[in-house]
Design a protein around this motif. Structure first.
Motif, PDB file in Angstrom:
ATOM      1  N   ILE A  12       7.825 -52.217   2.474  1.00 45.61           N
ATOM      2  CA  ILE A  12       8.149 -51.864   3.857  1.00 45.61           C
ATOM      3  C   ILE A  12       7.685 -50.437   4.083  1.00 45.61           C
ATOM      4  O   ILE A  12       8.042 -49.535   3.317  1.00 45.61           O
ATOM      5  N   LEU A  13       6.898 -50.223   5.117  1.00 47.02           N
ATOM      6  CA  LEU A  13       6.372 -48.904   5.443  1.00 47.02           C
ATOM      7  C   LEU A  13       6.865 -48.480   6.820  1.00 47.02           C
ATOM      8  O   LEU A  13       7.048 -49.327   7.703  1.00 47.02           O
ATOM      9  N   LYS A  14       7.011 -47.194   6.984  1.00 51.63           N
ATOM     10  CA  LYS A  14       7.289 -46.687   8.320  1.00 51.63           C
ATOM     11  C   LYS A  14       5.968 -46.374   9.023  1.00 51.63           C
ATOM     12  O   LYS A  14       4.955 -46.066   8.366  1.00 51.63           O
ATOM     13  N   ILE A  15       5.970 -46.439  10.334  1.00 52.95           N
ATOM     14  CA  ILE A  15       4.769 -46.139  11.123  1.00 52.95           C
ATOM     15  C   ILE A  15       4.230 -44.766  10.724  1.00 52.95           C
ATOM     16  O   ILE A  15       4.986 -43.799  10.634  1.00 52.95           O
ATOM     17  N   GLY A  16       2.936 -44.718  10.468  1.00 53.32           N
ATOM     18  CA  GLY A  16       2.297 -43.459  10.123  1.00 53.32           C
ATOM     19  C   GLY A  16       2.210 -43.175   8.632  1.00 53.32           C
ATOM     20  O   GLY A  16       1.462 -42.283   8.214  1.00 53.32           O
ATOM     21  N   GLN A  17       2.959 -43.918   7.823  1.00 56.79           N
ATOM     22  CA  GLN A  17       2.884 -43.724   6.381  1.00 56.79           C
ATOM     23  C   GLN A  17       1.597 -44.323   5.831  1.00 56.79           C
ATOM     24  O   GLN A  17       0.929 -45.126   6.486  1.00 56.79           O
ATOM     25  N   SER A  18       1.283 -43.937   4.605  1.00 53.82           N
ATOM     26  CA  SER A  18       0.092 -44.449   3.943  1.00 53.82           C
ATOM     27  C   SER A  18       0.495 -45.182   2.671  1.00 53.82           C
ATOM     28  O   SER A  18       1.566 -44.924   2.112  1.00 53.82           O
ATOM     29  N   LEU A  80      -2.774 -44.774   8.045  1.00 53.14           N
ATOM     30  CA  LEU A  80      -1.738 -44.513   9.051  1.00 53.14           C
ATOM     31  C   LEU A  80      -1.193 -45.874   9.492  1.00 53.14           C
ATOM     32  O   LEU A  80      -1.720 -46.498  10.395  1.00 53.14           O
ATOM     33  N   ALA A  81      -0.140 -46.309   8.813  1.00 54.86           N
ATOM     34  CA  ALA A  81       0.341 -47.666   9.040  1.00 54.86           C
ATOM     35  C   ALA A  81       0.799 -47.866  10.481  1.00 54.86           C
ATOM     36  O   ALA A  81       1.448 -46.994  11.083  1.00 54.86           O
ATOM     37  N   ALA A  82       0.463 -49.032  11.012  1.00 50.23           N
ATOM     38  CA  ALA A  82       0.853 -49.411  12.371  1.00 50.23           C
ATOM     39  C   ALA A  82       1.512 -50.783  12.325  1.00 50.23           C
ATOM     40  O   ALA A  82       1.209 -51.585  11.420  1.00 50.23           O
ATOM     41  N   PRO A  83       2.406 -51.088  13.280  1.00 46.64           N
ATOM     42  CA  PRO A  83       3.066 -52.402  13.276  1.00 46.64           C
ATOM     43  C   PRO A  83       2.083 -53.568  13.254  1.00 46.64           C
ATOM     44  O   PRO A  83       2.388 -54.625  12.689  1.00 46.64           O
ATOM     45  N   SER A  84       0.895 -53.384  13.822  1.00 44.56           N
ATOM     46  CA  SER A  84      -0.101 -54.459  13.841  1.00 44.56           C
ATOM     47  C   SER A  84      -0.628 -54.790  12.446  1.00 44.56           C
ATOM     48  O   SER A  84      -1.295 -55.820  12.264  1.00 44.56           O
ATOM     49  N   GLN A  85      -0.325 -53.931  11.478  1.00 44.71           N
ATOM     50  CA  GLN A  85      -0.761 -54.194  10.106  1.00 44.71           C
ATOM     51  C   GLN A  85       0.281 -54.957   9.294  1.00 44.71           C
ATOM     52  O   GLN A  85       0.079 -55.211   8.097  1.00 44.71           O
ATOM     53  N   ARG A 110       3.195 -58.804   0.643  1.00 44.12           N
ATOM     54  CA  ARG A 110       3.802 -58.949   1.975  1.00 44.12           C
ATOM     55  C   ARG A 110       4.187 -57.569   2.471  1.00 44.12           C
ATOM     56  O   ARG A 110       5.063 -56.925   1.904  1.00 44.12           O
ATOM     57  N   LEU A 111       3.516 -57.101   3.528  1.00 38.53           N
ATOM     58  CA  LEU A 111       3.720 -55.750   4.052  1.00 38.53           C
ATOM     59  C   LEU A 111       4.361 -55.818   5.434  1.00 38.53           C
ATOM     60  O   LEU A 111       3.900 -56.544   6.312  1.00 38.53           O
ATOM     61  N   THR A 112       5.426 -55.023   5.599  1.00 38.90           N
ATOM     62  CA  THR A 112       6.072 -54.890   6.912  1.00 38.90           C
ATOM     63  C   THR A 112       6.020 -53.431   7.322  1.00 38.90           C
ATOM     64  O   THR A 112       6.402 -52.549   6.551  1.00 38.90           O
ATOM     65  N   VAL A 113       5.547 -53.170   8.544  1.00 39.20           N
ATOM     66  CA  VAL A 113       5.493 -51.808   9.077  1.00 39.20           C
ATOM     67  C   VAL A 113       6.505 -51.714  10.216  1.00 39.20           C
ATOM     68  O   VAL A 113       6.433 -52.466  11.186  1.00 39.20           O
ATOM     69  N   VAL A 114       7.437 -50.771  10.051  1.00 39.02           N
ATOM     70  CA  VAL A 114       8.527 -50.662  11.048  1.00 39.02           C
ATOM     71  C   VAL A 114       8.538 -49.273  11.683  1.00 39.02           C
ATOM     72  O   VAL A 114       7.999 -48.324  11.144  1.00 39.02           O
TER      73      VAL A 114
END
Lengths: 114, 115
Positions: A12-18, A80-85, A110-114
């Motif tokens: 699980i990644l937050k928006i903007g993380q790498s 720069l993680a985005a929810p669309s990813q 399985r990647l979730t961007v929140v």
């Protein structure tokens, strides 16, 4: 026989993380691929590599980068993680350029961007 | 735009029945693959079809390829519960000017086999 190994399995990644998704194969395949699978859809090609030091874009490369310093490893980088990813990411490899012997897929990340 | 269309997208069948999944594609290709995917799992290779008229069978599944019609079929004979999964076809196209293949996937057919 390990085949194609992907790590991590979940993230699980937050928006903007790498982050970097790791992929390794032990079959001495020259050709390696990264796909993403969105819910209810088939896989789409992000990047591929025909050998160490050689990579090229697939259908949906925006937001991703790859490198191939060895035959075995083909990491995928999200800068720069985005929810669309949010998606399931599969790495694959093949012996020939056209997969005549088939493509071998990893178990997925399985990647979730929140 | 290249399209790979599978139908049906959802299939509920009873054990013992026969059915066919269709895969149509919109560009020239002589290589087509069928994969099986169980929930939360990776793709398992079922068939690699490399020429017009190719037919392959494994257990209760049989796949065929007609490159002239740009059509592949996956036929299920006497379905059993263990065949419940999502089945994908993928067409291998050559990137322009090169020999590197590129798999274009259909959306998948979710098969549910009920007792």
């Amino acid at each position: 026989n390990a085949g194609v190994t992907q790590t991590p399995k979940f993230r699980i990644l937050k928006i903007g993380q790498s982050m970097t998704l790791q992929c390794a194969q032990d079959m001495n395949h020259n050709y390696m691929y990264w796909y993403r699978q969105d819910p209810g859809m088939g896989l789409k090609l992000i990047y591929y590599s025909v050998g160490a030091g050689i990579t090229d874009k697939g259908e949906v490369p925006n937001g991703y980068n790859v490198s191939r310093s060895t035959t075995e490893d083909f990491p995928l980088r999200l800068e720069l993680a985005a929810p669309s990813q949010t998606s399931v990411y599969f790495c694959a490899s093949s012996y020939t350029s056209t997969g005549g012997d088939g493509y071998t897929f990893g178990s997925g990340t399985r990647l979730t961007v929140v | 735009e290249l399209k790979v269309e599978q139908n049906p997208l959802f299939l509920s069948m009873q054990e013992g029945k026969n059915y066919t999944i269709y895969c149509n594609y919109s560009t020239t290709s002589d290589r087509l693959y069928w994969y099986r995917q169980d929930p939360g799992k990776s793709l398992e290779s079922l068939f690699v079809l490399l020429s017009n008229g190719a037919v392959k069978q494994e257990g209760r599944l049989m796949a065929s390829l007609d490159t002239k019609a740009r059509l592949s079929t996956l036929h299920i004979t006497a379905a059993v519960h263990d065949l419940s999964a999502t089945y994908f076809c993928a067409v291998d196209i050559r990137r322009s000017g090169g020999s590197q293949g590129n798999l274009i996937f259909g959306k998948g057919t979710k098969l549910s086999v009920k007792p």
